[in-house]
Enzyme design. Sequence first.
Site, PDB file in Angstrom:
ATOM      1  N   GLY A   1       0.784  -1.227   0.000  1.00 56.69           N
ATOM      2  CA  GLY A   1       0.000   0.000   0.000  1.00 56.69           C
ATOM      3  C   GLY A   1       0.814   1.273   0.000  1.00 56.69           C
TER       4      GLY A   1
ATOM      5  CD  GLU B   1       0.651  -1.927   3.649  1.00 59.06           C
ATOM      6  OE1 GLU B   1       0.924  -1.877   4.880  1.00 59.06           O
ATOM      7  OE2 GLU B   1       1.229  -1.227   2.810  1.00 59.06           O
ATOM      8  NE  ARG B   2       0.640   0.136   9.518  1.00 53.80           N
ATOM      9  CZ  ARG B   2       0.327   0.902   8.496  1.00 53.80           C
ATOM     10  NH1 ARG B   2       0.826   0.622   7.307  1.00 53.80           N
ATOM     11  NH2 ARG B   2      -0.483   1.937   8.644  1.00 53.80           N
TER      12      ARG B   2
ATOM     13  CB  THR C   1      17.764   2.419   2.910  1.00 51.42           C
ATOM     14  OG1 THR C   1      16.715   3.397   3.041  1.00 51.42           O
ATOM     15  CG2 THR C   1      17.941   2.077   1.440  1.00 51.42           C
TER      16      THR C   1
ATOM     17  CB  ALA D   1      20.514  -2.768  -4.333  1.00 51.46           C
TER      18      ALA D   1
ATOM     19  CG  HIS E   1      15.515  11.154  -0.801  1.00 53.31           C
ATOM     20  ND1 HIS E   1      16.879  11.248  -0.711  1.00 53.31           N
ATOM     21  CD2 HIS E   1      15.262  10.109  -1.643  1.00 53.31           C
ATOM     22  CE1 HIS E   1      17.437  10.300  -1.448  1.00 53.31           C
ATOM     23  NE2 HIS E   1      16.476   9.599  -2.026  1.00 53.31           N
ATOM     24  CG  HIS E   2       9.764  11.588  -0.096  1.00 56.13           C
ATOM     25  ND1 HIS E   2       9.333  11.040   1.096  1.00 56.13           N
ATOM     26  CD2 HIS E   2      10.386  10.579  -0.765  1.00 56.13           C
ATOM     27  CE1 HIS E   2       9.663   9.762   1.147  1.00 56.13           C
ATOM     28  NE2 HIS E   2      10.306   9.453   0.027  1.00 56.13           N
TER      29      HIS E   2
ATOM     30  CE  LYS F   1      15.956   8.135   1.976  1.00 56.15           C
ATOM     31  NZ  LYS F   1      15.470   6.735   1.960  1.00 56.15           N
TER      32      LYS F   1
END
EC number: 1.17.1.8
Length: 269
Positions: free
Chosen positions: A10, A34-35, A100, A122, A155-156, A159
């Site tokens: 989601g 989803e959780r 990450t 990655a 970044h947005h 994050k």
Amino acid sequence: MLRIAIVGAGGRMGRNLIQAVQQTEGLSLMAAFEREGSSLIGTDVGELVGISPLGITISACLAEKTADFDVLIDFTRPEATLEYLKFCLANDKKIVIGTTGFDENGKQAIKQASQKIAIVFASNYSVGVNLVFKLLEKAAKVMGNYCDIEIIEAHHKHKVDAPSGTALSMGEHIAKTLGRDLKTDAVFERYGIMDERQTNQIGFATIRAGDIVGEHSVWFVDEGERVEISHKATSRMTFAKGAVCAAQWLANQPQGLFDMTNVLALDQL
């Protein structure tokens, strides 16, 4: 037909992954998760991304779908990823990890799991970013020992980890090329009166604002000139397509820990 499952379906990346799988020949989306407690549980994934219903509803229980998929694609958070990793390890499933922000213990858990299952892990699944990693190694060989090196990323505002995993990977590629240790050379914060910059330092600057998908720029700065190597992502579909490519490549691998350098055969350049 390679059978795919997506966790974090989601989220922003999850929705792009659903579309990327649907657009890729030879792949079949078999499950989406989803959780526990998410309002999206029971939602058809096709309707979620604005296409026709696919007959696949979002679930919270991986165990119910164990027999349905070959590769799990995960872009969530470290604590969730490690739980999904345990599931894959127990059920002999391959996993593509795009999460990450792992600490050293988390990275070690992934490394240990790769002794039994195949994993692509990655910091960034963009083909362009992974090409930039190679360009940074080339630049570091030529300029790294006498230039000041700075890494700027944006970044947005949603994050949560900083610097980005991609920025850290850029620093690691540079440090490794120079035979140095990023842990000792990295500088993450500058404020107030401080000592003069040392040439061996690799500086990091972070921006969080608006809806920036992802921008990275590395500066190699000498007296009188500056070389900049930059990458800008304008759509998360870039990362989703790369992750799907990684899943396809992973299907033919035995156990082991791989990254996009392996997937894209960049070592052959």
